[in-house]
Design an enzyme around this catalytic site. Structure first.
Site, PDB file in Angstrom:
ATOM      1  N   ASN A   9       0.895  -1.133   0.059  1.00  0.00           N
ATOM      2  CA  ASN A   9      -0.051  -0.088   0.041  1.00  0.00           C
ATOM      3  C   ASN A   9       0.936   1.237  -0.029  1.00  0.00           C
ATOM      4  OD1 ASN A   9      -1.887   1.986   0.711  1.00  0.00           O
ATOM      5  ND2 ASN A   9      -2.265   1.384   2.566  1.00  0.00           N
ATOM      6  N   LYS A  11       0.076   3.999  -0.191  1.00  0.00           N
ATOM      7  CA  LYS A  11      -0.529   5.372   0.602  1.00  0.00           C
ATOM      8  C   LYS A  11      -0.377   6.739  -0.536  1.00  0.00           C
ATOM      9  CE  LYS A  11       0.033   3.166   4.774  1.00  0.00           C
ATOM     10  NZ  LYS A  11       0.156   3.271   6.220  1.00  0.00           N
ATOM     11  N   HIS A  91      -9.323   1.056   5.321  1.00  0.00           N
ATOM     12  CA  HIS A  91      -7.799   1.193   6.011  1.00  0.00           C
ATOM     13  C   HIS A  91      -8.274   2.206   7.153  1.00  0.00           C
ATOM     14  CE1 HIS A  91      -3.706   2.546   6.790  1.00  0.00           C
ATOM     15  NE2 HIS A  91      -3.479   1.512   6.042  1.00  0.00           N
ATOM     16  N   GLU A  93      -6.671   4.517   8.078  1.00  0.00           N
ATOM     17  CA  GLU A  93      -6.299   6.208   7.544  1.00  0.00           C
ATOM     18  C   GLU A  93      -7.407   6.682   7.141  1.00  0.00           C
ATOM     19  OE1 GLU A  93      -2.551   5.479   5.670  1.00  0.00           O
ATOM     20  OE2 GLU A  93      -1.596   4.898   7.823  1.00  0.00           O
ATOM     21  N   GLU A 161      -5.022  -5.237  10.744  1.00  0.00           N
ATOM     22  CA  GLU A 161      -3.941  -4.059  11.016  1.00  0.00           C
ATOM     23  C   GLU A 161      -4.161  -3.349  12.160  1.00  0.00           C
ATOM     24  OE1 GLU A 161      -1.958  -2.704   6.992  1.00  0.00           O
ATOM     25  OE2 GLU A 161      -3.635  -1.710   7.179  1.00  0.00           O
ATOM     26  N   GLY A 167       2.987   2.091  10.673  1.00  0.00           N
ATOM     27  CA  GLY A 167       3.972   3.294  10.638  1.00  0.00           C
ATOM     28  C   GLY A 167       4.942   3.580  11.827  1.00  0.00           C
ATOM     29  N   SER A 206       3.973  -2.376  10.249  1.00  0.00           N
ATOM     30  CA  SER A 206       5.227  -2.311  10.507  1.00  0.00           C
ATOM     31  C   SER A 206       5.846  -3.742   9.908  1.00  0.00           C
ATOM     32  CB  SER A 206       5.734  -2.119  12.065  1.00  0.00           C
ATOM     33  OG  SER A 206       5.056  -0.789  12.258  1.00  0.00           O
TER      34      SER A 206
HETATM   35  P1  PGA Z   1       3.350   0.253   7.479  1.00  0.00           P
HETATM   36  O1  PGA Z   1       1.654   0.246   7.158  1.00  0.00           O
HETATM   37  O2  PGA Z   1       3.704  -1.191   7.000  1.00  0.00           O
HETATM   38  O3  PGA Z   1       4.094   1.379   7.221  1.00  0.00           O
HETATM   39  O4  PGA Z   1       3.300   0.062   9.207  1.00  0.00           O
HETATM   40  C1  PGA Z   1       0.926  -0.693   6.960  1.00  0.00           C
HETATM   41  C2  PGA Z   1      -0.474  -0.399   6.401  1.00  0.00           C
HETATM   42  O5  PGA Z   1      -0.875   0.872   6.589  1.00  0.00           O
HETATM   43  O6  PGA Z   1      -1.192  -0.869   5.511  1.00  0.00           O
END
Ligand code: PGA
Length: 246
Positions: A9, A11, A91, A93, A161, A167, A206
């Site tokens: 992803n 983003k 997601h 976010e 997640e 992140g 992560s």
């Molecule tokens: P990350 O994000 O691997 O940067 O922790 C995962 C995600 O949001 O899909």
């Protein structure tokens, strides 16, 4: 056997020049031993598809409607039209930045199916919810409410997640991941029967080349949804290799 998936992803990252990372991956994995999916920003889906080889390309979100007066939104049909085969919905976010509810995410997953896309439905608990011991209750409710009736192994992927692991470099223990994935599998099978056995369950938050192999060894982990480490072909390639070997 469920075929495993390494999903990236990007983003809100990536300009045209970033597609060289995809070129590197496509050259390194002409016939990957697992499904590989990259979800670049919508602006890059068409050019990404043109050079992705056997890597699938997906969107990061879609509107529930087919078309209409929704300035700035993109429909599932539009994503399919430019070569996407998947779309991420729900997601954290999107849930946080845009106040998306599980009911809206359910409608987005139905929109994805209507357009012939596989929906990658995301769920995850916050740190406060985990510390309050509410993780399984929260996830049970999110999974039930975000997944439409009619989910199949072909049209749906679930990504667990934990919001606090996205992140941050923080990852749940392997036992915590296993507890959640086993519970989600049980819930999917209770609701969808054999299709629930076939729906792939990804872990996200992560994931890096250095921790991928141990996460992929956890029961009912069928791959990963990767943010930061999907931006560089070297890092994502290491994760794909770990999944191929799992
Ligand atoms: P990350 O994000 O691997 O940067 O922790 C995962 C995600 O949001 O899909």
């Amino acid at each position: 056997m469920r075929r495993k998936i390494a999903a990236g992803n990007w983003k809100m990252n990536g300009l045209t020049a970033s597609l060289t990372e995809l070129d590197t991956l496509a050259a390194r994995f002409p016939k990957p031993g697992c499904d590989v999916l990259i979800c670049p920003p919508a602006t890059l889906i068409a050019p990404a598809k043109a050079r992705a080889g056997s890597i699938a390309i997906g969107g990061q979100d879609c509107h529930t409607g087919v078309s209409g007066a929704h300035t700035g939104d993109v429909s599932a049909e539009m994503l399919a039209d430019i070569g996407a085969s998947h779309v991420i919905v729900g997601h954290s976010e999107r849930r946080d930045d845009h106040g998306e509810s599980s009911e809206l995410i359910e409608a987005k997953a139905e929109a994805a199916w209507r357009a012939g896309l596989t929906a990658v439905i995301c769920i995850g608990e916050s740190l406060a919810q985990r510390e309050a011991g509410e993780t399984l209750d929260v996830l049970t409710e999110q999974l039930a409410q975000s997944t439409p009736d009619g989910a199949t192994a072909a049209n749906t992927v679930i990504a667990y997640e934990p919001v606090w692991a996205i992140g941050t470099g923080k990852v749940p223990t392997l036992a915590q991941i296993g507890e959640v994935h086993d519970a989600l599998r049980g819930q999917l099978e209770a609701r969808f029967g054999a299709e629930g056995t076939g729906i792939r369950l990804l872990y996200g938050g992560s994931v890096k080349p250095s921790n991928a192999a141990e996460i992929f060894a956890v029961s009912n982990v069928d791959g990963a949804l990767v943010g930061g480490a999907s931006l560089k072909a070297d890092d994502f390639g290491g994760i794909i290799s770990a999944l191929e070997a799992a």
